[in-house]
Design a protein around this motif. Structure first.
Motif, PDB file in Angstrom:
ATOM      1  N   PHE A   1       0.852  -1.203   0.000  1.00 12.06           N
ATOM      2  CA  PHE A   1       0.000   0.000   0.000  1.00 12.06           C
ATOM      3  C   PHE A   1       0.884   1.247   0.000  1.00 12.06           C
ATOM      4  O   PHE A   1       0.684   2.176  -0.785  1.00 12.06           O
ATOM      5  N   PHE A   2       1.902   1.248   0.863  1.00  9.32           N
ATOM      6  CA  PHE A   2       2.794   2.415   0.928  1.00  9.32           C
ATOM      7  C   PHE A   2       3.673   2.518  -0.319  1.00  9.32           C
ATOM      8  O   PHE A   2       3.936   3.624  -0.797  1.00  9.32           O
ATOM      9  N   LEU A   3       4.126   1.381  -0.842  1.00  6.80           N
ATOM     10  CA  LEU A   3       4.921   1.441  -2.078  1.00  6.80           C
ATOM     11  C   LEU A   3       4.119   2.101  -3.193  1.00  6.80           C
ATOM     12  O   LEU A   3       4.649   2.911  -3.963  1.00  6.80           O
ATOM     13  N   ALA A   4       2.832   1.739  -3.291  1.00  2.00           N
ATOM     14  CA  ALA A   4       1.967   2.350  -4.314  1.00  2.00           C
ATOM     15  C   ALA A   4       1.721   3.823  -3.996  1.00  2.00           C
ATOM     16  O   ALA A   4       1.696   4.674  -4.900  1.00  2.00           O
ATOM     17  N   LEU A   5       1.562   4.112  -2.687  1.00  2.00           N
ATOM     18  CA  LEU A   5       1.316   5.508  -2.291  1.00  2.00           C
ATOM     19  C   LEU A   5       2.557   6.375  -2.554  1.00  2.00           C
ATOM     20  O   LEU A   5       2.433   7.563  -2.862  1.00  2.00           O
ATOM     21  N   PHE A   6       3.748   5.766  -2.430  1.00  2.00           N
ATOM     22  CA  PHE A   6       4.986   6.503  -2.722  1.00  2.00           C
ATOM     23  C   PHE A   6       5.000   7.038  -4.152  1.00  2.00           C
ATOM     24  O   PHE A   6       5.740   7.966  -4.466  1.00  2.00           O
ATOM     25  N   GLU A   7       4.203   6.415  -5.021  1.00  2.00           N
ATOM     26  CA  GLU A   7       4.199   6.818  -6.424  1.00  2.00           C
ATOM     27  C   GLU A   7       3.098   7.823  -6.745  1.00  2.00           C
ATOM     28  O   GLU A   7       2.881   8.156  -7.914  1.00  2.00           O
ATOM     29  N   VAL A   8       2.394   8.299  -5.718  1.00  2.00           N
ATOM     30  CA  VAL A   8       1.392   9.353  -5.923  1.00  2.00           C
ATOM     31  C   VAL A   8       2.136  10.681  -6.029  1.00  2.00           C
ATOM     32  O   VAL A   8       2.764  11.139  -5.066  1.00  2.00           O
ATOM     33  N   ASP A   9       2.083  11.251  -7.202  1.00  2.00           N
ATOM     34  CA  ASP A   9       2.882  12.446  -7.486  1.00  2.00           C
ATOM     35  C   ASP A   9       2.559  13.606  -6.539  1.00  2.00           C
ATOM     36  O   ASP A   9       3.442  14.377  -6.164  1.00  2.00           O
ATOM     37  N   GLY A  10       1.283  13.702  -6.142  1.00  2.00           N
ATOM     38  CA  GLY A  10       0.892  14.806  -5.274  1.00  2.00           C
ATOM     39  C   GLY A  10       1.520  14.736  -3.892  1.00  2.00           C
ATOM     40  O   GLY A  10       1.565  15.724  -3.154  1.00  2.00           O
ATOM     41  N   TRP A  11       2.029  13.539  -3.523  1.00  2.00           N
ATOM     42  CA  TRP A  11       2.694  13.371  -2.222  1.00  2.00           C
ATOM     43  C   TRP A  11       4.211  13.422  -2.359  1.00  2.00           C
ATOM     44  O   TRP A  11       4.882  14.185  -1.668  1.00  2.00           O
TER      45      TRP A  11
END
Length: 384
Positions: A175-185
């Protein structure tokens, strides 16, 4: 926590901030202060950035955002994993679920999942429900009762389940690996200066630990040129194999100017960052112990080749020779070059990421023969 300890950890965080290299791998025993160090690093970098986050973190606090609602009032008919609200909720709607599923696929999960969002989508994910993974449909031979069986199977598949602690940690990590790829973050002009990752493997079995290493190498490979990446761990196998891939693996030449390896050490109550690579660290003994335990339990897996190669390289380095095939000759293998080639191929990251966990019988036999020959020749003392 004493003020002396806080100052000690804060000083080490400042030391890490000042390091020039972008990939920093740190080993520490449990209880040394790894998680506290990640918090101190966050505090220092926020202060240096005018009070705003400049990087992102994965640590025990990340995992603590997820808590089970066991629905005990209804005998657990609606078990679900709750997400505590945090500043990350604003990025949940931007999470790419296909990307998350791709990252989970490497672990071959036995569960499916569904997100339930708050009524206001921008408030993020409220719950995650898990289900037994649907099996491929098999034709039912007996027509009588077919519909009832289909209905029972459908009900079983639709009943939320509680996944194990290890499966939960795998899900949260992906979940965090995928979230790391959210450009807005984490994109440019956002929290893009560093990743600080503390022990993503504490509840995983050995095989999944090495899949996690592989996912970390992918993260490093994508970001190391522009961001500082700090990884702390207490797990000797995790530390050893990751260090091996970064310094001797197929892409080591890409990283060699950017990698340093440290040990976080408690020296009579004072925490010290020792390194880079200055202290003799006898982790080959721990690796030998891990292989012995696997041999004794008859649980030899493909990733043990990676540990074996690390041991052979350490011995060859001690003997002052470049290739570990020399060690194989020393311990009695007449076709040492061929055996070294097998060990090298089977220690490759893509092999034990995608191959079955257990090696074929000949390779399993080779692992045991090399281990026993090392012990016969050098008589390392292995403590339980």
């Amino acid at each position: 926590m004493s003020k002396k300890f806080e100052k000690n950890i804060s000083d080490i965080a400042n030391q890490l901030v000042g390091l020039e290299k972008n990939i920093n791998l740190i080993y520490a025993f449990n209880g040394t202060g790894k998680t506290r160090l990640s918090v101190a690093y966050k505090d220092v970098t926020k202060t240096n950035n005018g009070g705003s986050h400049s990087g992102v973190y994965y640590n025990a606090y990340s995992e603590d955002l997820f808590n089970w609602d066991n629905d005990e009032e209804n005998n657990g008919t609606d078990i679900k994993l709750k997400l505590a609200k945090s500043s990350l909720n604003q990025f949940h709607p931007l999470l790419d679920e296909i990307n998350l599923q791709d990252k989970l696929a490497s672990y071959q999960p036995k569960f499916d999942y569904r997100f339930e969002y708050f009524d206001e989508l921008n408030d993020g994910i409220k719950y995650i429900r898990f289900y037994n993974k649907k099996e491929d449909e098999e034709p039912l031979e007996e027509p009588e009762g077919v519909e009832q069986k289909k209905e029972e199977k459908k009900e079983e598949e639709e009943r939320p389940i509680k996944i194990s602690r290890g499966e939960e940690q795998i899900f949260v990590w992906c979940f965090f690996l995928a979230l790391f790829e959210v450009d807005g973050w984490t994109g440019e002009d956002n929290q893009s200066t560093h990743f600080f990752i503390d022990d993503p493997v504490s509840s995983l079995d050995d095989h999944n630990i090495f899949v996690t290493i592989s996912s970390l190498v992918d993260l490093i490979d994508k970001h190391f040129k522009k961001r500082k990446i700090i990884i702390t761990t207490h797990h000797i196998g995790f530390f050893s194999v990751l260090a091996d891939w970064l310094t001797r693996g197929e892409k080591a030449s890409r990283y060699q100017e950017q990698v340093d390896i440290y040990k976080l050490k408690n020296n009579n109550g004072t925490i010290q960052l020792v390194g880079p690579r200055k202290e003799v660290f006898l982790y080959h003994l721990e690796l030998l112990r891990v292989i012995k335990e696997a041999k004794d339990k008859d649980e030899i897996y493909v990733y043990h080749f990676a540990l074996l190669r690390q041991i052979l390289e350490n011995i060859s380095s001690f003997l002052g020779v470049r290739n570990f095939s020399h060690v194989l000759k020393e311990i009695g293998f007449s076709d040492a070059e061929k055996q070294a080639q097998i060990v090298n191929i089977m220690a490759h990251k893509s092999v034990f990421r995608y191959e079955l966990r257990e090696p074929v019988p000949d390779n399993k036999k080779l692992i045991i023969e090399i281990f026993e020959a090392i012990q016969k020749k050098y008589k390392f003392v292995l403590h339980a």
